[in-house]
Design an enzyme around this catalytic site. Structure first.
Site, PDB file in Angstrom:
ATOM      1  N   GLU A  30       0.868  -1.177   0.000  1.00 37.83           N
ATOM      2  CA  GLU A  30       0.000   0.000   0.000  1.00 37.83           C
ATOM      3  C   GLU A  30       0.907   1.229   0.000  1.00 37.83           C
ATOM      4  OE1 GLU A  30      -2.124  -0.100   3.641  1.00 37.83           O
ATOM      5  OE2 GLU A  30      -2.950  -2.100   3.319  1.00 37.83           O
ATOM      6  N   ASP A  80      -3.797   8.250  11.354  1.00 33.45           N
ATOM      7  CA  ASP A  80      -2.429   7.728  11.426  1.00 33.45           C
ATOM      8  C   ASP A  80      -1.761   8.102  12.739  1.00 33.45           C
ATOM      9  OD1 ASP A  80      -2.265   6.517   8.868  1.00 33.45           O
ATOM     10  OD2 ASP A  80      -2.129   8.500   7.965  1.00 33.45           O
TER      11      ASP A  80
END
Length: 271
Positions: free
Chosen positions: A53, A64
């Protein structure tokens, strides 16, 4: 040129046929530089990753953790653009013949234009997109264009997702389902693993798609543990941390190649 969802499907099926989970690695584009990021992805594939990815760095990466935020910040300060993300996908896929997806928040796609984004991702040889913050009920336009270009649409499910919601999400997705479960400081690792395993079971009850787990895995032992119940083991922060800790680019490439090799042995150890 069509996208590579078939390559992704074949890759995940081949891992299953081998009696193991797939190893899916995550690295942001443009980190530490665009060329350095491409080299890192090649190194991770060389070490044994099945799928990569490519993160599209974003100024407000709400989902994140600090490690990936740090890498995104380095990439953004380096001037990374969406064109660089597509170049990263193109060169990594062309060099390895392996499936490469993009993981991105919705806002950059919305600004760039859905039709343009899907067409250019497919032209670059991309296998699809992971869209962590796009609600399924708002995804029709994206899915229409992704399907036209033979791209996978990977949605994210979480332990908080109710069963009916899981069914809605998995019915709309393709490629695989990304099951997010945090291996953080809250609770013990064993209980978090149990939570992830329960999420995989609940998700599998709604779909035939592979269910891959992003769980804060950072070593072979944890990879083997997750591989015991998931179709794929997704590792991101551990790769980024190895790059951040390296003294120079060559050391960073060696470090991520070694980690990929260790994790690849981990997912095989569960067979």
């Amino acid at each position: 040129m069509s996208g590579n969802i078939e390559l992704l499907n074949r890759t995940l099926a081949a891992a299953k046929d081998e009696g193991r989970s797939a190893l899916i690695a995550y690295l942001p584009a443009g980190f530490p530089t665009v060329d350095g990021g491409i080299a890192a992805i090649k190194a991770v594939f060389d070490g044994g990753a099945d799928v990569v990815e490519v993160g599209l760095p974003h100024s407000d990466p709400v989902l994140d953790g600090p490690v990936i935020q740090t890498a995104d910040d380095i990439a953004l300060r380096g001037g990374v653009k969406i064109a660089d993300v597509f170049r990263t996908v193109r060169e990594a896929h062309a060099a390895t013949g392996k499936p490469v997806l993009v993981m991105t928040y919705w806002n950059p796609i919305d600004r760039y234009g859905v039709e343009r984004f899907t067409a250019e991702l497919a032209e670059a040889g991309g296998a699809g997109c992971i869209l962590p913050d796009l609600p399924v009920q708002e995804s029709a336009l994206w899915r229409e264009h992704a399907a036209k270009h033979d791209l996978a649409t990977v949605f994210v499910v979480a332990p908080s997702s109710k069963d009916a919601r899981l069914a809605t999400i998995t019915a709309a997705g393709s490629g695989f389902v990304y099951a997010a479960s945090l291996m953080g400081v809250t609770g013990t690792r064993a209980s978090v693993g149990a939570q992830a395993e329960a999420l995989v079971e609940r998700t599998r009850a709604t779909t035939d798609l592979p269910v891959c787990v992003g769980l804060g895995v950072s070593n072979a032992t944890q990879a083997a543990e997750v591989a015991g119940f998931a179709d794929g083991v997704i590792v991101g922060s551990a790769f980024v941390q190895r790059m951040l800790d390296a003294d120079d680019e060559a050391a960073g490439l060696a470090a991520v190649r070694a980690l990929a090799s260790e994790l690849a042995q981990g997912v095989r150890g569960s067979a």
